[in-house]
Design a protein around this motif. Structure first.
Motif, mmCIF file in Angstrom:
data_model
loop_
_atom_site.group_PDB
_atom_site.id
_atom_site.type_symbol
_atom_site.label_atom_id
_atom_site.label_comp_id
_atom_site.label_asym_id
_atom_site.label_seq_id
_atom_site.Cartn_x
_atom_site.Cartn_y
_atom_site.Cartn_z
ATOM 1 N N LEU A 1 -13.284 76.416 149.236
ATOM 2 C CA LEU A 1 -12.734 75.923 148.475
ATOM 3 C C LEU A 1 -13.885 75.715 146.823
ATOM 4 O O LEU A 1 -14.864 75.258 147.373
ATOM 5 C CB LEU A 1 -11.958 74.382 148.450
ATOM 6 N N ILE B 1 -14.401 74.332 143.356
ATOM 7 C CA ILE B 1 -13.719 73.335 142.351
ATOM 8 C C ILE B 1 -14.763 73.220 141.387
ATOM 9 O O ILE B 1 -16.061 73.141 141.458
ATOM 10 C CB ILE B 1 -13.601 72.129 143.128
ATOM 11 N N HIS C 1 -11.789 78.595 142.288
ATOM 12 C CA HIS C 1 -10.261 78.462 142.749
ATOM 13 C C HIS C 1 -9.458 77.408 141.959
ATOM 14 O O HIS C 1 -8.194 77.882 141.518
ATOM 15 C CB HIS C 1 -10.243 78.005 144.056
ATOM 16 N N VAL C 2 -10.209 76.491 141.340
ATOM 17 C CA VAL C 2 -9.401 75.435 140.586
ATOM 18 C C VAL C 2 -10.169 74.567 139.642
ATOM 19 O O VAL C 2 -11.581 74.393 140.137
ATOM 20 C CB VAL C 2 -8.726 74.539 141.767
ATOM 21 N N LEU D 1 -10.434 70.997 137.898
ATOM 22 C CA LEU D 1 -9.682 69.664 138.045
ATOM 23 C C LEU D 1 -10.219 69.002 136.777
ATOM 24 O O LEU D 1 -11.201 68.679 136.411
ATOM 25 C CB LEU D 1 -10.412 68.740 139.173
ATOM 26 N N HIS E 1 -4.896 77.722 136.644
ATOM 27 C CA HIS E 1 -5.713 77.289 137.745
ATOM 28 C C HIS E 1 -6.114 75.865 137.746
ATOM 29 O O HIS E 1 -7.235 75.483 138.329
ATOM 30 C CB HIS E 1 -7.093 78.184 137.813
ATOM 31 N N THR E 2 -5.592 74.982 137.015
ATOM 32 C CA THR E 2 -5.785 73.615 136.835
ATOM 33 C C THR E 2 -4.864 72.660 137.372
ATOM 34 O O THR E 2 -3.466 72.975 137.279
ATOM 35 C CB THR E 2 -5.992 73.513 135.237
ATOM 36 N N ILE E 3 -5.456 71.700 137.797
ATOM 37 C CA ILE E 3 -4.570 70.330 138.470
ATOM 38 C C ILE E 3 -5.127 69.315 137.583
ATOM 39 O O ILE E 3 -6.286 69.021 137.480
ATOM 40 C CB ILE E 3 -4.837 70.248 139.823
ATOM 41 N N ARG F 1 1.100 70.164 137.561
ATOM 42 C CA ARG F 1 0.221 69.872 138.855
ATOM 43 C C ARG F 1 -0.801 68.712 138.622
ATOM 44 O O ARG F 1 -1.395 68.701 137.640
ATOM 45 C CB ARG F 1 -0.473 71.161 139.142
ATOM 46 N N LYS G 1 -3.120 70.263 147.921
ATOM 47 C CA LYS G 1 -2.682 70.838 146.623
ATOM 48 C C LYS G 1 -3.325 71.969 146.056
ATOM 49 O O LYS G 1 -2.874 72.782 145.592
ATOM 50 C CB LYS G 1 -2.569 69.632 145.748
ATOM 51 N N ILE G 2 -4.662 71.690 146.159
ATOM 52 C CA ILE G 2 -5.631 73.038 145.975
ATOM 53 C C ILE G 2 -5.340 73.959 146.649
ATOM 54 O O ILE G 2 -5.189 75.410 146.185
ATOM 55 C CB ILE G 2 -7.006 72.666 145.991
ATOM 56 N N GLU G 3 -5.004 74.223 147.892
ATOM 57 C CA GLU G 3 -4.713 75.350 148.612
ATOM 58 C C GLU G 3 -3.208 75.765 148.428
ATOM 59 O O GLU G 3 -3.105 77.045 148.295
ATOM 60 C CB GLU G 3 -4.616 74.827 150.211
#
Length: 268
Positions: free
Chosen positions: A19, A21, A106-107, A109, A140-142, A176, A197-199
């Motif tokens: 992952l 981030i 991947h994400v 935050l 791609h954002t949480i 998200r 949640k990222i997955e």
């Protein structure tokens, strides 16, 4: 706008083992976003310095719940500033963050203190700063709501409902979100749920990471070197001018002292 996907209670039966981030966020007065603290919480170690403002993007990596987790911390922007008001070096550092976790994050935050009041006009600031990445960041954002005091889930949701700006941000990010009480470091279940949640987000994005222009990385590094060299030269020039002025002042003081001394001696 990103499609709305409810990932509040989702989990992956086959966890992603790698992952990547990137932590992003703004600041307002003395209220920090909590990015660095969140990064330490996620990785389970104090690897990011929380005693100072993050001046440059930094990357750290740890194994977390059988996953290799890479976290990049970035300089924060001022929520009420337009992008052109953010120092150029900070902009470059933010841009360079995606090149510290190849082949790409991947994400993202987006760290926001849950108690922070954000007026409507910060929308422009957010959109302008996210354009630094030249990618569809929102998909791609949480949103990572950070807190230092315990509160119920209903209390947190109530604060969001009272903020049209937070509701708008969540809409851009497909609703998200994750709540992280960064003062309760012993509750690792918060981190486990965040990784799940990222997955889910990665799966919904077809296992694609955020696209990164590799050629831009070298360009950014060159810009940083040039800016740093110019800043260093300016600093040296200022120091030389200060030293020259100091010598001039000391010389004049000596002259004044001699004049006064001779005047006093002449009276005797």
């Amino acid at each position: 706008m990103a499609a709305s996907v409810d990932i509040s209670n989702s989990a992956q039966s086959h966890p992603v083992t790698d992952l990547r981030i990137v932590l992003i966020g703004g600041r307002h007065n003395d209220i920090l976003s909590g990015k660095s603290s969140a990064g330490n919480f996620i990785l389970g170690q104090n690897v990011f310095d929380t005693s100072r403002r993050t001046a440059q993007s930094e990357v750290r990596q740890q194994e977390v719940f059988s996953r290799r987790v890479t976290v990049v911390d970035t300089p924060g922007w001022w929520w009420f500033w337009h992008r052109e008001d953010t120092p150029k070096l900070n902009q470059i550092e933010i841009q360079n963050s995606v090149h510290l976790c190849p082949p790409g994050p991947h994400v993202f935050l987006l760290a926001i203190p849950v108690d922070l009041y954000l007026p409507q006009w910060v929308k422009a600031s957010l959109k302008q700063h996210l354009k630094l990445f030249n990618a569809d960041v929102f998909s791609h954002t949480i949103v990572l709501f950070t807190a230092v005091a315990p509160s119920t889930y209903d209390e947190k949701k109530s604060r969001i409902r009272r903020s049209p700006t937070l509701q708008w941000i969540l809409q851009q990010c497909g609703n998200r979100k994750h709540f992280l009480n960064i003062s309760n470091r012993e509750d690792r279940d918060q981190v486990k749920k965040l990784l799940e949640k990222i997955e889910t987000l990665i799966t919904n994005n077809g296992f694609r990471h955020c696209s990164v222009d590799r050629s831009q990385g070298e360009t950014l590094r060159k810009e940083m070197r040039d800016l740093t060299e110019r800043a260093s030269k300016m600093f040296d020039q200022v120091q030389k001018q200060r030293n020259k002025l100091k010598l001039q002042i000391e010389g004049r003081l000596k002259v004044l002292f001699l004049i006064r001394y001779r005047a006093l001696c002449g009276r005797k």
